[in-house]
Design an enzyme around this catalytic site. Structure first.
Site, PDB file in Angstrom:
ATOM      1  CG  HIS A 383      -2.242   0.663   1.000  1.00  0.00           C
ATOM      2  ND1 HIS A 383      -2.413   1.722   0.143  1.00  0.00           N
ATOM      3  CD2 HIS A 383      -3.458   0.422   1.532  1.00  0.00           C
ATOM      4  CE1 HIS A 383      -3.682   2.106   0.166  1.00  0.00           C
ATOM      5  NE2 HIS A 383      -4.333   1.338   0.992  1.00  0.00           N
ATOM      6  CE1 TYR A 497      -9.199   7.489   6.887  1.00  0.00           C
ATOM      7  CE2 TYR A 497     -10.015   5.593   5.665  1.00  0.00           C
ATOM      8  CZ  TYR A 497      -9.156   6.667   5.773  1.00  0.00           C
ATOM      9  OH  TYR A 497      -8.264   6.929   4.770  1.00  0.00           O
ATOM     10  CB  SER A 499     -10.974   5.984   2.066  1.00  0.00           C
ATOM     11  OG  SER A 499      -9.946   6.605   1.341  1.00  0.00           O
ATOM     12  CB  THR A 510      -7.554   9.293   0.784  1.00  0.00           C
ATOM     13  OG1 THR A 510      -6.662   9.121   1.883  1.00  0.00           O
ATOM     14  CG2 THR A 510      -7.303   8.243  -0.278  1.00  0.00           C
TER      15      THR A 510
END
Length: 668
Positions: A383, A497, A499, A510
């Site tokens: 990532h 959360y 995104s 983001t």
């Protein structure tokens, strides 16, 4: 661990905000416009517009007004705090806005003006990922699972592996030849996703082309991360890892039965070798009966990053061959994992694709294609180099190619070639310290992956068609259900959360949609048993939730959330050795401790996907909603609440929402 370490996808939910943003260093992507000695058969397509035509003119990510970020932060805090705690936090925030915040924000603006080639969050974002010392598996790497080919015979492991390899190479060649269609979000595709629009845009200078597109309601997205897709690896180093990309690599890395293999997939002129040769080499690997290695190297990539860095240094110091082999791994086009497993159940698929057999993975590569015995295929990606858009584009293009125009068929014969002369099985010189390190890594891997809980549910009772007919946002309903489910389970509101892409901006990343709002809390309370709230009142509250969610989604997509802004200010304060009270306030730590981390993506190629929680007592919530169905794919650890109970609460909440909408719709 902070919530921004996540990306996931489950199902198909069409919405612009789910498209993840791109990363920095577009200048590193060196395109060739020459077609000499290159076959057009090596391309997926040949775009009218050069791939990076819009990049230079992308708008810059705006820095929000300090007072607006403070207001939005307080709005998010008010939902989670009692009256006394909120009053304290409010005073802290007001003091910050008047004092340290002013100077820090001025410095942030000044730094941003000096770095117009990028965004104010990009460098910090790289640092967050690369400096974290936790293992990448579960903590960072998500997965997306391809849908099966509708023709069962094309899901044969060898056939699918060959076709996907050729498709991946064609994507890479198209990208590097500057012939891949630019990534553009079209609000009116009938007007702008046309040859005519593209021909006009082609003649507009790159510095202005994005503005022309935006005026026509076509929004080019940042593509600066794409060059990291291929020949790239996250290399462990003490303290902070580095990203290594070497486009000259012509070989593929294949992992099977714990062994690592390489063979060339491009010839010396850079052309893709014949598919029949790739098929022959993969068949050779699949038929290799060499027993599994006693010390599988793949487990090293599952370790704490500093431990892995030390062991890698030990490997390099052991022999020159080890250095060459590690470079061969690092520079491979990508990693293809050929698994002996054949998952049939949803939980087995999730576990196999999210982590699987650590001996049969190399988690540091930019991405791994994992292909099981039954043809089930997924992409597990590292990532740090990107937020997912490049991977999703690759995913969609390769799925389309393999299902519409595959390079080989079940009747295709492998090339008559001696693959033993072309395929190399990688071996390293392992000293006792490294062997012991692999043994330890394997045990730790088994322990922490074995502690992950996975629960998947799907319902065909309703989907986005029903919700849209009732004039509520499908995504707002899913997010409301996550809030209602948690409130039913605990009687509390959790840090949440979602995104949101800022890819419409140059080197945007983001922003966070803080989907736990005053409206969702009121609605969650109204749906509790014995609340006495009527269906009509619940319907009104649901509409308020939908309207609020649409508002904060639009703000986040425009870079107007509070998370990234305060994060940048916090880093600046650390650089200056300042400790503003806003960042030491327990409320800040609490709201950044994300219990409910959620994400979804839209794609006709995606079967499912997921990720692990971002905190030990949290949930990793992948979800999707299609025309007439919805589903969730949720993970947790033992320290969290019971994941089965939470999933039941979420699905029950969705049923309640449906019933209220149905009842109030009928009454109207």
């Amino acid at each position: 661990m902070a919530s921004f370490h996540r990306f996931s996808v489950v199902g198909n939910l069409t919405r612009f905000k789910a498209i993840r943003s791109m990363q920095s260093h577009a200048c590193c992507l060196q395109f060739s416009t020459s077609t000499s000695a290159r076959s057009s058969h090596d391309y997926l397509h040949e775009s009218i517009l050069p791939t990076m035509h819009f990049q230079a003119g992308l708008p810059r990510l705006p820095i929000p007004k300090l007072d607006k970020s403070c207001q939005r932060y307080l709005a998010s805090q008010e939902v989670m705090l009692d009256a006394d705690a909120f009053e304290h936090t409010k005073k802290v925030v007001e003091a910050f806005e008047k004092n340290e915040g002013q100077s820090l924000n001025s410095d942030l603006i000044a730094n941003d003006k000096q770095n117009k080639h990028t965004s104010y969050v990009s460098d910090r974002w790289f640092h967050i990922y690369l400096a974290d010392r936790v293992p990448v598996v579960l903590n960072y790497n998500p997965f997306m699972c391809y849908k099966n080919d509708e023709r069962p015979e094309y899901n044969d492991q060898l056939i699918r592996a060959t076709n996907l390899t050729v498709a991946a190479l064609k994507f890479m060649k198209t990208l590097r030849a500057n012939k891949l269609d630019p990534e553009v979000f079209h609000l009116n595709p009938a007007k702008t996703d046309t040859p005519g629009f593209k021909k006009i845009a082609r003649w507009i200078p790159s510095s202005l082309a994005a503005y022309y597109a935006i005026l026509n309601k076509a929004f080019p997205l940042d593509m600066s991360q794409y060059f990291r897709l291929f020949n790239s690896t996250r290399v462990p180093q003490l303290g902070k890892d580095v990203l290594k990309t070497e486009p000259s690599g012509k070989h593929l890395l294949v992992v099977r039965n714990g062994h690592l293999y390489t063979f060339d997939v491009l010839d010396r002129d850079g052309n893709i070798v014949p598919p029949a040769e790739i098929q022959a080499h993969l068949q050779y690997i699949l038929k290799d009966n060499t027993p599994p290695p006693e010390h599988p190297l793949g487990y090293l990539t599952t370790e704490n990053r500093d431990i892995w860095a030390s062991l890698r240094t030990q490997l390099v110091n052991t022999s020159a061959r080890n250095t060459e082999v590690l470079d061969k791994i690092d520079t491979a086009v990508y990693c293809l994992c050929l698994d002996e497993t054949a998952p049939e159940e949803a939980e087995d698929m999730n576990r196999n694709m999210l982590y699987g057999d650590g001996a049969n993975r190399w988690f540091d590569k930019s991405f791994q294609l994992i292909i099981c015995k039954n043809g089930l295929t997924a992409c597990n990606f590292e990532h740090s180099w990107g937020d997912g858009v490049a991977v999703l584009r690759f995913f969609n293009e390769t799925f389309k190619y393999t299902t519409e125009t595959p390079s080989i068929s079940p009747s295709s014969a492998p090339a008559s070639i001696d693959s033993s002369q072309c395929v190399s099985r990688i071996q390293l010189d392992l000293d006792p310290q490294v062997k012991e390190g692999i043994k330890t890594a394997r045990q730790k891997y088994m322990d922490y992956t074995g502690s992950l809980n996975v629960e998947t549910k799907q319902s065909f009772s309703f989907g986005k068609d029903f919700l849209k007919s009732n004039k509520v946002s499908p995504d707002s309903v899913m997010q409301l259900a996550f809030q209602m489910g948690f409130y039913k389970l605990t009687g509390k509101v959790a840090g949440t959360y979602e995104s949101c892409s800022t890819a419409a901006f140059r080197h945007g990343r983001t922003e966070t949609i803080r989907s736990a709002t005053k409206e969702t809390k009121m609605c969650s309370q109204a749906f509790m048993e014995g609340s006495g709230v009527t269906d009509a009142e619940k319907r009104s509250l649901m509409q308020m939730c939908s309207d609020k969610h649409n508002q904060i989604t639009k703000e986040a997509a425009m870079g107007q959330g509070w998370d990234r802004h305060l994060l940048a200010l916090r880093f600046l304060a650390q650089d200056k050795e300042l400790t503003p009270d806003i960042f030491t306030d327990p409320a800040y730590a609490a709201i950044c401790h994300i219990i409910i981390s959620t994400s979804t993506l839209s794609s006709p190629a995606v079967m499912a996907g997921g990720f692990a929680p971002v905190v030990p007592n949290g949930f990793g919530v992948g979800y999707g909603i299609l025309d007439n169905e919805h589903g969730v794919n949720i993970t947790s650890y033992p320290a969290s609440y019971n994941v089965k109970d939470y999933v039941e609460c979420v699905m029950g909440s969705l049923n309640q929402i449906h019933d209220v909408l149905q009842a109030t719709s009928n009454s109207n």
